[in-house]
Design an enzyme around this catalytic site. Sequence first.
Site, short mmCIF file in Angstrom:
data_model
loop_
_atom_site.label_atom_id
_atom_site.label_comp_id
_atom_site.label_asym_id
_atom_site.label_seq_id
_atom_site.Cartn_x
_atom_site.Cartn_y
_atom_site.Cartn_z
N MET A 20 -47.92 23.16 -32.16
CA MET A 20 -47.96 22.42 -33.57
C MET A 20 -48.51 20.91 -33.63
O MET A 20 -48.28 20.35 -34.40
CB MET A 20 -46.45 22.53 -34.02
CG MET A 20 -46.15 23.49 -34.40
SD MET A 20 -44.87 23.71 -35.63
CE MET A 20 -43.47 22.77 -34.87
N GLY A 21 -49.23 20.61 -32.32
CA GLY A 21 -49.78 19.38 -32.06
C GLY A 21 -48.77 18.10 -31.95
O GLY A 21 -47.88 18.53 -31.45
N HIS A 60 -46.50 20.07 -23.66
CA HIS A 60 -48.01 20.82 -24.08
C HIS A 60 -48.90 20.81 -22.88
O HIS A 60 -49.62 22.02 -22.59
CB HIS A 60 -48.35 20.24 -25.29
CG HIS A 60 -47.38 20.30 -26.52
ND1 HIS A 60 -46.98 19.13 -27.13
CD2 HIS A 60 -47.07 21.70 -27.32
CE1 HIS A 60 -46.42 19.42 -28.01
NE2 HIS A 60 -46.41 20.81 -28.19
N GLY A 62 -43.48 27.60 -23.75
CA GLY A 62 -42.64 26.71 -22.77
C GLY A 62 -41.27 27.30 -22.83
O GLY A 62 -40.65 27.84 -23.89
N VAL A 89 -40.76 20.62 -19.38
CA VAL A 89 -41.37 19.43 -18.75
C VAL A 89 -40.24 18.20 -19.47
O VAL A 89 -39.96 18.26 -20.46
CB VAL A 89 -42.48 19.00 -19.19
CG1 VAL A 89 -42.82 17.32 -18.63
CG2 VAL A 89 -43.67 19.84 -18.53
N ARG A 135 -40.54 16.03 -31.56
CA ARG A 135 -39.57 15.31 -32.43
C ARG A 135 -38.79 14.09 -31.47
O ARG A 135 -37.95 13.41 -32.24
CB ARG A 135 -38.54 16.21 -32.68
CG ARG A 135 -39.21 17.44 -33.97
CD ARG A 135 -38.01 18.32 -34.38
NE ARG A 135 -38.47 19.04 -35.27
CZ ARG A 135 -38.96 20.40 -35.40
NH1 ARG A 135 -38.84 20.94 -34.50
NH2 ARG A 135 -39.51 20.86 -36.64
P1 AMP Z 1 -44.64 23.08 -30.41
O1 AMP Z 1 -45.81 22.26 -30.54
O2 AMP Z 1 -43.28 22.26 -30.28
O3 AMP Z 1 -44.49 24.21 -31.22
O4 AMP Z 1 -44.77 23.61 -28.75
C1 AMP Z 1 -45.82 24.23 -28.54
C2 AMP Z 1 -45.49 24.80 -27.37
O5 AMP Z 1 -45.14 23.98 -26.17
C3 AMP Z 1 -44.21 26.03 -27.17
O6 AMP Z 1 -44.69 26.98 -26.40
C4 AMP Z 1 -43.23 25.11 -26.43
O7 AMP Z 1 -42.31 25.66 -25.96
C5 AMP Z 1 -43.97 24.27 -25.47
N1 AMP Z 1 -43.41 23.19 -25.11
C6 AMP Z 1 -42.62 22.20 -26.15
N2 AMP Z 1 -42.03 21.14 -25.40
C7 AMP Z 1 -42.19 21.51 -24.21
C8 AMP Z 1 -41.56 20.87 -22.86
N3 AMP Z 1 -41.08 19.97 -22.92
N4 AMP Z 1 -41.92 21.47 -21.71
C9 AMP Z 1 -42.66 22.88 -21.82
N5 AMP Z 1 -43.25 23.19 -22.78
C10 AMP Z 1 -43.04 22.78 -24.11
#
Ligand code: AMP
Length: 532
Positions: A44-45, A51, A172, A201, A212
Amino acid sequence: MRLFTTVAALRCYVSLWQTKNHSLVKPSREINSHFGSIGLVPTMGALHAGHLSLIARARYENDLVIVSIFVNPLQFAPTEDYQSYPRTLDRDRDLCQQAGVDIIFAPTAEELGAGEQGRQGEKLLLTRTQVLPPETMTSVLCGKSRPGHFQGVATIVTQLFNLAQPNKAYFGQKDAQQVAIIQRLVRDLSFPIEIVTCPTVRDASGLAKSSRNQYLTLEQKEQAAVLYRSLQKAKGAFDAGERHSETLKVIVKKELAIVKAVVVEYIELVEPNTLMPLEKIEDGGLLAIACRVGETRLIDNLVLKARQPIVAIDGPAGAGKSTVARQVAAALGLVYLDTGAMYRALTWLVLQSAIPIDDYSAIAELVSKCSIQLTSSTQLDNPVRVWINGEEVTSAIRSLEVTANVSEIASQSAVRQALLQQQQQWGVKGGLVAEGRDIGTHVFPDAELKIFLTASVQERARRRQQDFYQQGQLEITVEQLAQNIAARDRADSTRELAPLQKAIDAIEICTDGLSITQVSDKIVSLYHKHQL
Ligand code: AMP
């Protein structure tokens, strides 16, 4: 790097790219390919190090990397932060460029048919086709307080899969429920896509990175570090032998209670794949929490693995994998999983059936319906016995004919798929040493210890010549063998299916000048060093 915002442009690019790259690929071999493979990272950027770890892994494992940046309205409830969710496309674009991404796909909600008209209050509108994962998975954990969230995720991820046509998609572990649901979606809807789960991470404090986290003040960030601390505390008890769900959850609860600013939404222990609640951990459990710090909702989790460790040994042909694996298993009292014998058994079956070796579809039909039984062996002098479809083939699979054909059969996609499931079944209880070209990357990506065994071409040629020598063949030169081995290495590394590749977290051991026992000893001491 290209940035596309329309379905038309992405479709066009992917289709041209596939035509160009797959012209050399045989049709039976497209699943799990690397040669000409596409990796998709849906996001979601507001990109952060979490990411970027997914992107780095995708870059390492694929030829084309597509990152989607889409704040998906279908996964936000009206009360949630859809409007205020951070949107930082310029910065994301720079980060993607630096990370070697090929394509960013950043459509508007309207472009994906997910605009205002896609939602009505808490529900997705029925005017939009939706993907509905099993309710048992969407109504638990985060689904309790976020009705419709995972349906919205599943719907858009399905759409992204159809548009980007990835061979692998990266998610993730931080969003463990999302990963379990996507894994299930891919299985239930027969997407030919491998889902790769990447570790969470964290900040130095242990706080899981999240877009967030930008909402948090410095003080709140410090407070939020208790989430991971509480999980760690439960892990400590688990490592000391505690298996009861209630006890583990109470440990988390007590630790979280120390920081008053952290308000608990849930603390759950569930089976990691089905998300069903667990009373007691048998093989493994997902300990997951959600809390609020101020207005910000944060989640975190840990997988508690009760199964015995898995040692995965990959590497090029002739590096001594199978002999070493056998010795390591014997030394550690683990089971040696003879994957070579499994491929041989399938080869025997194909040869028996008189199906031409290049009739990929007929072979796919045959192997996907067969079952293989192996005895487990923890002793060097106790050879593994093998049955296929109830018939014992222990000695038949050592014939010259099987030996001559096993490599060709093992390179077929359906054959590897058929064995993948059977091999992974062995992994459920763990306690094994397995060896093969893609054991650490593909079959057991969560193996506790991954070894990549190599040896120089010269060394492997010398070893092979000694084998020939012992068989009475004295005329083959080391140079001839070296040329053959170098050619095979090139073919193995560039082949489209299960290419030879070191897992990103594997430890490389060069066996030049080492005896089999010395190599085994090294692996055994690594095993102990990792406290497995
Ligand atoms: P989001 O942008 O929050 O939808 O996350 C996009 C992808 O990045 C999803 O597969 C999340 O699980 C992964 N992701 C977000 N935060 C982390 C993190 N701290 N460590 C590893 N992967 C992450």
